[in-house]
Design a protein around this motif. Sequence first.
Motif, PDB file in Angstrom:
ATOM      1  N   CYS A 133     -14.721 -12.611 -16.751  1.00 33.80           N
ATOM      2  CA  CYS A 133     -15.131 -13.920 -16.655  1.00 33.80           C
ATOM      3  C   CYS A 133     -16.592 -13.920 -16.158  1.00 33.80           C
ATOM      4  O   CYS A 133     -17.406 -14.811 -16.685  1.00 33.80           O
ATOM      5  CB  CYS A 133     -14.316 -14.892 -15.708  1.00 33.80           C
ATOM      6  SG  CYS A 133     -12.574 -15.218 -16.500  1.00 33.80           S
ATOM      7  N   TYR A 136     -18.710 -13.035 -19.290  1.00 32.87           N
ATOM      8  CA  TYR A 136     -18.843 -14.119 -20.283  1.00 32.87           C
ATOM      9  C   TYR A 136     -19.921 -15.289 -19.621  1.00 32.87           C
ATOM     10  O   TYR A 136     -20.810 -15.603 -20.179  1.00 32.87           O
ATOM     11  CB  TYR A 136     -17.326 -14.722 -20.426  1.00 32.87           C
ATOM     12  CG  TYR A 136     -17.751 -16.165 -21.022  1.00 32.87           C
ATOM     13  CD1 TYR A 136     -18.048 -15.957 -22.421  1.00 32.87           C
ATOM     14  CD2 TYR A 136     -17.753 -17.251 -20.615  1.00 32.87           C
ATOM     15  CE1 TYR A 136     -18.155 -17.321 -23.386  1.00 32.87           C
ATOM     16  CE2 TYR A 136     -17.761 -18.541 -21.147  1.00 32.87           C
ATOM     17  CZ  TYR A 136     -18.227 -18.454 -22.475  1.00 32.87           C
ATOM     18  OH  TYR A 136     -18.331 -19.509 -23.165  1.00 32.87           O
ATOM     19  N   GLY A 137     -19.833 -15.419 -18.441  1.00 31.42           N
ATOM     20  CA  GLY A 137     -20.421 -16.446 -17.621  1.00 31.42           C
ATOM     21  C   GLY A 137     -22.156 -16.065 -17.554  1.00 31.42           C
ATOM     22  O   GLY A 137     -23.041 -16.674 -17.838  1.00 31.42           O
ATOM     23  N   THR A 139     -23.425 -13.759 -19.962  1.00 28.18           N
ATOM     24  CA  THR A 139     -23.957 -13.834 -21.463  1.00 28.18           C
ATOM     25  C   THR A 139     -23.482 -14.831 -22.328  1.00 28.18           C
ATOM     26  O   THR A 139     -24.338 -14.845 -23.518  1.00 28.18           O
ATOM     27  CB  THR A 139     -23.592 -12.430 -21.860  1.00 28.18           C
ATOM     28  OG1 THR A 139     -22.031 -12.517 -22.226  1.00 28.18           O
ATOM     29  CG2 THR A 139     -23.700 -11.374 -21.061  1.00 28.18           C
ATOM     30  N   GLN A 140     -22.663 -15.512 -21.971  1.00 23.46           N
ATOM     31  CA  GLN A 140     -22.168 -16.437 -22.999  1.00 23.46           C
ATOM     32  C   GLN A 140     -21.860 -15.898 -24.256  1.00 23.46           C
ATOM     33  O   GLN A 140     -21.901 -16.504 -25.584  1.00 23.46           O
ATOM     34  CB  GLN A 140     -23.347 -17.625 -23.265  1.00 23.46           C
ATOM     35  CG  GLN A 140     -23.324 -18.401 -22.060  1.00 23.46           C
ATOM     36  CD  GLN A 140     -22.320 -19.241 -21.328  1.00 23.46           C
ATOM     37  OE1 GLN A 140     -21.502 -20.263 -22.250  1.00 23.46           O
ATOM     38  NE2 GLN A 140     -21.590 -18.955 -20.367  1.00 23.46           N
ATOM     39  N   ASP A 141     -21.384 -14.815 -24.301  1.00 15.41           N
ATOM     40  CA  ASP A 141     -20.821 -14.018 -25.250  1.00 15.41           C
ATOM     41  C   ASP A 141     -19.470 -14.665 -25.966  1.00 15.41           C
ATOM     42  O   ASP A 141     -18.365 -14.466 -25.176  1.00 15.41           O
ATOM     43  CB  ASP A 141     -20.752 -12.428 -25.042  1.00 15.41           C
ATOM     44  CG  ASP A 141     -20.336 -11.564 -26.411  1.00 15.41           C
ATOM     45  OD1 ASP A 141     -20.076 -11.929 -27.324  1.00 15.41           O
ATOM     46  OD2 ASP A 141     -20.457 -10.279 -25.892  1.00 15.41           O
ATOM     47  N   LYS A 142     -19.598 -15.232 -26.875  1.00 15.15           N
ATOM     48  CA  LYS A 142     -18.568 -15.821 -27.428  1.00 15.15           C
ATOM     49  C   LYS A 142     -17.301 -14.721 -28.000  1.00 15.15           C
ATOM     50  O   LYS A 142     -15.862 -15.404 -28.031  1.00 15.15           O
ATOM     51  CB  LYS A 142     -18.775 -16.394 -28.932  1.00 15.15           C
ATOM     52  CG  LYS A 142     -19.774 -17.981 -28.661  1.00 15.15           C
ATOM     53  CD  LYS A 142     -20.273 -18.521 -29.939  1.00 15.15           C
ATOM     54  CE  LYS A 142     -20.919 -19.700 -29.619  1.00 15.15           C
ATOM     55  NZ  LYS A 142     -21.351 -20.426 -30.822  1.00 15.15           N
ATOM     56  N   LEU A 145     -14.858 -14.965 -25.004  1.00 15.26           N
ATOM     57  CA  LEU A 145     -14.605 -16.508 -24.525  1.00 15.26           C
ATOM     58  C   LEU A 145     -12.868 -16.503 -24.498  1.00 15.26           C
ATOM     59  O   LEU A 145     -12.330 -16.907 -23.533  1.00 15.26           O
ATOM     60  CB  LEU A 145     -14.987 -17.712 -25.426  1.00 15.26           C
ATOM     61  CG  LEU A 145     -14.719 -18.984 -25.127  1.00 15.26           C
ATOM     62  CD1 LEU A 145     -14.986 -19.405 -23.382  1.00 15.26           C
ATOM     63  CD2 LEU A 145     -15.408 -20.011 -26.228  1.00 15.26           C
ATOM     64  N   SER A 148     -11.157 -14.490 -22.048  1.00 10.51           N
ATOM     65  CA  SER A 148     -11.334 -14.923 -20.705  1.00 10.51           C
ATOM     66  C   SER A 148     -10.556 -15.926 -20.373  1.00 10.51           C
ATOM     67  O   SER A 148      -9.916 -15.817 -19.298  1.00 10.51           O
ATOM     68  CB  SER A 148     -12.792 -15.345 -20.526  1.00 10.51           C
ATOM     69  OG  SER A 148     -13.860 -14.024 -20.567  1.00 10.51           O
ATOM     70  N   ALA A 191     -18.316 -20.037 -14.799  1.00  7.63           N
ATOM     71  CA  ALA A 191     -18.332 -19.320 -16.220  1.00  7.63           C
ATOM     72  C   ALA A 191     -18.057 -20.821 -16.973  1.00  7.63           C
ATOM     73  O   ALA A 191     -18.090 -20.713 -18.293  1.00  7.63           O
ATOM     74  CB  ALA A 191     -17.765 -18.322 -16.689  1.00  7.63           C
ATOM     75  N   TYR A 192     -17.749 -21.952 -16.291  1.00  7.61           N
ATOM     76  CA  TYR A 192     -17.497 -23.151 -17.010  1.00  7.61           C
ATOM     77  C   TYR A 192     -16.135 -23.112 -17.711  1.00  7.61           C
ATOM     78  O   TYR A 192     -15.914 -23.807 -18.951  1.00  7.61           O
ATOM     79  CB  TYR A 192     -18.592 -23.875 -17.666  1.00  7.61           C
ATOM     80  CG  TYR A 192     -19.934 -24.046 -16.827  1.00  7.61           C
ATOM     81  CD1 TYR A 192     -19.813 -25.223 -16.260  1.00  7.61           C
ATOM     82  CD2 TYR A 192     -21.008 -23.147 -16.799  1.00  7.61           C
ATOM     83  CE1 TYR A 192     -20.855 -25.500 -15.319  1.00  7.61           C
ATOM     84  CE2 TYR A 192     -22.008 -23.455 -16.137  1.00  7.61           C
ATOM     85  CZ  TYR A 192     -21.950 -24.794 -15.267  1.00  7.61           C
ATOM     86  OH  TYR A 192     -23.023 -25.253 -14.367  1.00  7.61           O
ATOM     87  N   LEU A 193     -15.190 -22.227 -17.391  1.00  8.68           N
ATOM     88  CA  LEU A 193     -14.042 -21.974 -17.994  1.00  8.68           C
ATOM     89  C   LEU A 193     -12.948 -23.119 -17.593  1.00  8.68           C
ATOM     90  O   LEU A 193     -13.273 -23.361 -16.257  1.00  8.68           O
ATOM     91  CB  LEU A 193     -13.461 -20.619 -18.132  1.00  8.68           C
ATOM     92  CG  LEU A 193     -14.419 -19.564 -18.781  1.00  8.68           C
ATOM     93  CD1 LEU A 193     -13.989 -18.157 -18.287  1.00  8.68           C
ATOM     94  CD2 LEU A 193     -14.298 -19.772 -20.362  1.00  8.68           C
TER      95      LEU A 193
END
Length: 218
Positions: A133, A136-137, A139-142, A145, A148, A191-193
């Motif tokens: 997570c 992802y947070g 890099t915002q690597d899709k 996503l 995660s 990470a806005y998940l």
Amino acid sequence: MQTVRWLPLLLAACSPLAAQEVSIEASLKTERALTGGLEWLLARQDMDGGWSFPPAEDRSAPRGSRTEAASLALLAYQTCGITHKRGEYKEQVGPGLTWLLLCGQTRSEEFEFDLRGEGGNLESHALATGALCQAYGLTQDKELLERSRWAVGYLVNRQREAGGCDREPGDAGDLRTTLAAIEALTAAHMAYLNVPPAAIKKVIAFHDALGSEEGAFY
């Protein structure tokens, strides 16, 4: 008389300029220590991209969870802002993250991603979820996503009703595993998940209930 003799030195030491020099020196020492630590981890990275607990060359010691070792190593790099996308050590972080993902098992029907790995447990999964997570947070690597989200789902679905997390199924809530879960859920939230608010409230309440003297002892 001794006080008067030392007074100019004390005033000089407390001056803003002196404080700035001390701060700069401390920052340089911290930077050197961090670089040394990252280099130490780099020298002990396994050929397949992961890490071992203890290092793989030490065959006399009992093996620990490689998932945990890799997760902690990745967290060390990522906390310094180094990811699989940027930074001096990205060529090492990338294979490490790939190795961690290969350890996972997708459970499509439950929308879960199990990151315990070989010989691992829920604490291993929580540490790996935190590293994933965070990656992802940062890099915002899709490509990270869905896994995660599903790793968070696996963790939340195994949270006890009282809020804690068991290292192994059937155990009483374990403090170390619960702390790892708190870190993972925090990383996911940052990470806005989507993290169920009730899951965060329950795990923190369980942690606080284990403490005494306002958290001085656990």
